[in-house]
Design an enzyme around this catalytic site. Structure first.
Site, PDB file in Angstrom:
ATOM      1  N   THR A  64       4.115   2.602   5.856  1.00 22.08           N
ATOM      2  CA  THR A  64       2.722   2.152   5.939  1.00 22.08           C
ATOM      3  C   THR A  64       1.961   3.059   6.888  1.00 22.08           C
ATOM      4  OG1 THR A  64       1.258   0.397   6.809  1.00 22.08           O
ATOM      5  CG2 THR A  64       3.521   0.428   7.618  1.00 22.08           C
TER       6      THR A  64
ATOM      7  N   GLY B 193       5.664  -2.277   3.802  1.00 19.70           N
ATOM      8  CA  GLY B 193       5.269  -2.875   5.068  1.00 19.70           C
ATOM      9  C   GLY B 193       5.788  -4.288   5.230  1.00 19.70           C
ATOM     10  N   ASP B 194       5.144  -5.067   6.114  1.00 18.05           N
ATOM     11  CA  ASP B 194       5.680  -6.390   6.424  1.00 18.05           C
ATOM     12  C   ASP B 194       5.656  -7.336   5.226  1.00 18.05           C
ATOM     13  OD1 ASP B 194       2.945  -6.647   6.400  1.00 18.05           O
ATOM     14  OD2 ASP B 194       2.800  -7.670   8.324  1.00 18.05           O
TER      15      ASP B 194
ATOM     16  N   ASP C 257       2.263  -0.360  11.853  1.00 16.16           N
ATOM     17  CA  ASP C 257       2.174  -1.703  12.429  1.00 16.16           C
ATOM     18  C   ASP C 257       3.446  -2.529  12.280  1.00 16.16           C
ATOM     19  OD1 ASP C 257       2.044  -1.983   9.695  1.00 16.16           O
ATOM     20  OD2 ASP C 257       0.321  -3.333   9.685  1.00 16.16           O
TER      21      ASP C 257
ATOM     22  N   ILE D 243      -9.104   7.730   1.450  1.00 16.04           N
ATOM     23  CA  ILE D 243      -8.722   9.133   1.652  1.00 16.04           C
ATOM     24  C   ILE D 243      -7.581   9.227   2.654  1.00 16.04           C
ATOM     25  CG2 ILE D 243     -10.356   9.571   3.532  1.00 16.04           C
ATOM     26  CD1 ILE D 243     -10.781  12.359   2.411  1.00 16.04           C
ATOM     27  N   GLN D 244      -7.468   8.224   3.538  1.00 20.30           N
ATOM     28  CA  GLN D 244      -6.411   8.230   4.554  1.00 20.30           C
ATOM     29  C   GLN D 244      -5.015   8.018   3.960  1.00 20.30           C
ATOM     30  OE1 GLN D 244      -8.033   5.758   8.159  1.00 20.30           O
ATOM     31  NE2 GLN D 244      -9.287   5.297   6.366  1.00 20.30           N
TER      32      GLN D 244
ATOM     33  N   ARG E 139      -6.236  -2.947   9.983  1.00 16.49           N
ATOM     34  CA  ARG E 139      -6.776  -4.312  10.011  1.00 16.49           C
ATOM     35  C   ARG E 139      -6.254  -5.091  11.208  1.00 16.49           C
ATOM     36  NH1 ARG E 139      -5.757  -5.227   5.221  1.00 16.49           N
ATOM     37  NH2 ARG E 139      -7.800  -4.694   4.396  1.00 16.49           N
TER      38      ARG E 139
ATOM     39  N   GLY F 248       0.825  -1.204   0.000  1.00 13.76           N
ATOM     40  CA  GLY F 248       0.000   0.000   0.000  1.00 13.76           C
ATOM     41  C   GLY F 248       0.856   1.250   0.000  1.00 13.76           C
TER      42      GLY F 248
ATOM     43  N   ASP G 252      -0.475   2.331   8.698  1.00  9.28           N
ATOM     44  CA  ASP G 252      -0.995   1.615   9.864  1.00  9.28           C
ATOM     45  C   ASP G 252      -0.063   1.667  11.075  1.00  9.28           C
ATOM     46  OD1 ASP G 252      -3.286   0.916   8.527  1.00  9.28           O
ATOM     47  OD2 ASP G 252      -2.526  -1.042   7.889  1.00  9.28           O
TER      48      ASP G 252
ATOM     49  N   VAL H  68      17.040   8.400  -0.814  1.00  6.03           N
ATOM     50  CA  VAL H  68      17.871   7.289  -1.292  1.00  6.03           C
ATOM     51  C   VAL H  68      18.679   7.717  -2.508  1.00  6.03           C
ATOM     52  CG1 VAL H  68      17.822   5.018  -2.402  1.00  6.03           C
ATOM     53  CG2 VAL H  68      16.408   5.446  -0.372  1.00  6.03           C
TER      54      VAL H  68
ATOM     55  N   ARG I  22       0.877  -5.403  -5.962  1.00  5.98           N
ATOM     56  CA  ARG I  22       1.002  -6.693  -5.294  1.00  5.98           C
ATOM     57  C   ARG I  22       1.633  -7.671  -6.291  1.00  5.98           C
ATOM     58  NH1 ARG I  22      -0.142  -5.109  -0.067  1.00  5.98           N
ATOM     59  NH2 ARG I  22      -2.011  -3.807  -0.053  1.00  5.98           N
TER      60      ARG I  22
ATOM     61  N   ALA J  52     -12.751  11.213  21.436  1.00  8.54           N
ATOM     62  CA  ALA J  52     -13.819  10.257  21.133  1.00  8.54           C
ATOM     63  C   ALA J  52     -14.340   9.599  22.407  1.00  8.54           C
ATOM     64  CB  ALA J  52     -13.320   9.198  20.164  1.00  8.54           C
TER      65      ALA J  52
END
Length: 319
Positions: free
Chosen positions: A125, A102-103, A129, A250-251, A171, A11, A127, A23, A72, A186
Site C-alpha cells: 500500500t 493492505g489492512d 499505514d 497519479i501517486q 486518509r 488499492g 500509504d 512468490v 473490492r 514545505a
C-alpha cells in the site's frame, strides 16, 4: 506444501508485480506449483484462477500496478463468501494463500486463517499505514512521484509568488505528506496524526513574507480535510493568493523504484518460506532492514504510528 495461491487485493501499489514474481519464482524453485488468482477475493470466489509458470512473471518486475488485477469484494466479508473461496482452492488442491495488500486485504486473510486455511500477508500500500513493518510495498515509489510533482509546482509557485497547497493520499496515515514535506522543504505539513491550527499556518506564512519569501508550499494529507477549504481559509484570513493541486491517483502509478522492487522481492520470497515452514496467519514485514513476521491479528489490532521526531524536525527546518 505442493501448491499455493497468490492474489492482490485493495488499492494497487507499485511493486506488487515484483512481489508476485518473487512468490512465483521462489515457489517454483522449491518445486511448488503456483496459482494466480485474478481480481482479488472476488476472483477467488468466482474461480478466476490459473496456474502460473516462470514465463507468467517474465518482464513484470519493472511494471506498476498488478498483473493479477485487484477488486473490492463485499461478499468476502461473509462466511458464505469465505467458504466459497476455500472451496475453489480445495478443488484445485491449493494448500496455502499469499495475500498482497493492505489492512482490508489482511482481514480477508485472517478470516481464512481462522477457518483453518493457511494464509500469509504481504503489505502492499502506498500509504505505509501497516503496523509491524517500517515500509510497505509502493510507498517509496509514491513518495518519489509526489516529490517530483512538488518540485515542478514549486517552479510555478515561485514564478507567480503564490502559496500552493498540494493534497496527497493518506486518509488515516500521514507518512506520504510527512516524508514529502520534509524532503521538499514545505512550510507546513498537515497530517491526520497531528493537525496544526489555522493560526499557526498563517503565522508561518506571514513570517516567510516578512523575510522576503515570495512563495510557500503546504502539503496536506487527504485525511485532514479538503485542500480547497484550507485555501479558502487562507485567502479569507491572510489575503494570500492560494492555489490547490490534488495529485490523486497519479501517486499509485509508475514503475517501482529500486527500493520497492527489492523490498517486494524479499517479502514475496519470505512469504513462501513462511508457508513452507508451516506458518499461518502471519504478515511478513521489514524492520531495521531485517525480515520479520507477526500474527495478522496483532497487526490488525495495532495502529501504525508516524515518527514524531521527523514531524518536529520539519517544523524546525521550516522556520
Amino acid at each position: 506444501m505442493k501448491k499455493l495461491g497468490v492474489l492482490t487485493s485493495g488499492g494497487d501499489a507499485p511493486g506488487m508485480n515484483a512481489a508476485i514474481r518473487a512468490v512465483v519464482r521462489k515457489a517454483i524453485y522449491h518445486n511448488i506449483e503456483v496459482f494466480g488468482i485474478h481480481n482479488g477475493f472476488q476472483g477467488l470466489i468466482d474461480g478466476h484462477i490459473e496456474q502460473m509458470d516462470i514465463g507468467s512473471v517474465g518482464d513484470i518486475i519493472q511494471r506498476g500496478g498488478t498483473i493479477l488485477h485487484s477488486a473490492r469484494c463485499e461478499a468476502f466479508v461473509t462466511d458464505e463468501g469465505q467458504s466459497r473461496g476455500i472451496e475453489q482452492m480445495e478443488k484445485r488442491g491449493i494448500e496455502g494463500l499469499i495475500v498482497i495488500g493492505g489492512d482490508g486485504s489482511f482481514r480477508g486473510a485472517q478470516a481464512l486463517s481462522e477457518k483453518g486455511y493457511p494464509c500469509i500477508g504481504i503489505p502492499g500500500t502506498i500509504d505505509n499505514d501497516i503496523a509491524g513493518t517500517d515500509f510497505t510495498i509502493g510507498f517509496d515509489t509514491a513518495l518519489n512521484t509526489v516529490i517530483e510533482a512538488i518540485d515542478k509546482i514549486r517552479d510555478t509557485a515561485s514564478s507567480h509568488e503564490r502559496t500552493f497547497i498540494i493534497e496527497v493520499m493518506g486518509r488515516n496515515a500521514g507518512d506520504l505528506a510527512l516524508w514529502a514535506g520534509l524532503a521538499d522543504g514545505a512550510e507546513s505539513i498537515l497530517i491526520p496524526e497531528k493537525q496544526d491550527a489555522m493560526e499557526d499556518i498563517i503565522d508561518r506564512l506571514k513570517r516567510g513574507q516578512e523575510r522576503g519569501k515570495k512563495h510557500s508550499i503546504i502539503i496536506l494529507a487527504e485525511g485532514v480535510g479538503s485542500a480547497f477549504d484550507y485555501a479558502d481559509d487562507i485567502k479569507r484570513t491572510a489575503d494570500l493568493e492560494t492555489r490547490v493541486t490534488v495529485l490523486g491517483h497519479i501517486q499509485r502509478g509508475g514503475s517501482p523504484t529500486a527500493s520497492d522492487r527489492v523490498l517486494a522481492s524479499r517479502l514475496g520470497a519470505e512469504a513462501v518460506d513462511l508457508l513452507q515452514a508451516g506458518q499461518a496467519g502471519k504478515v511478513a514485514g521489514i524492520q531495521n532492514n531485517q525480515l520479520v513476521h507477526h500474527d495478522i491479528s496483532d497487526i490488525l489490532s495495532k495502529k501504525h504510528t508516524i515518527d514524531m521526531n521527523m514531524f518536529q524536525l520539519s517544523k524546525e527546518l521550516s522556520i
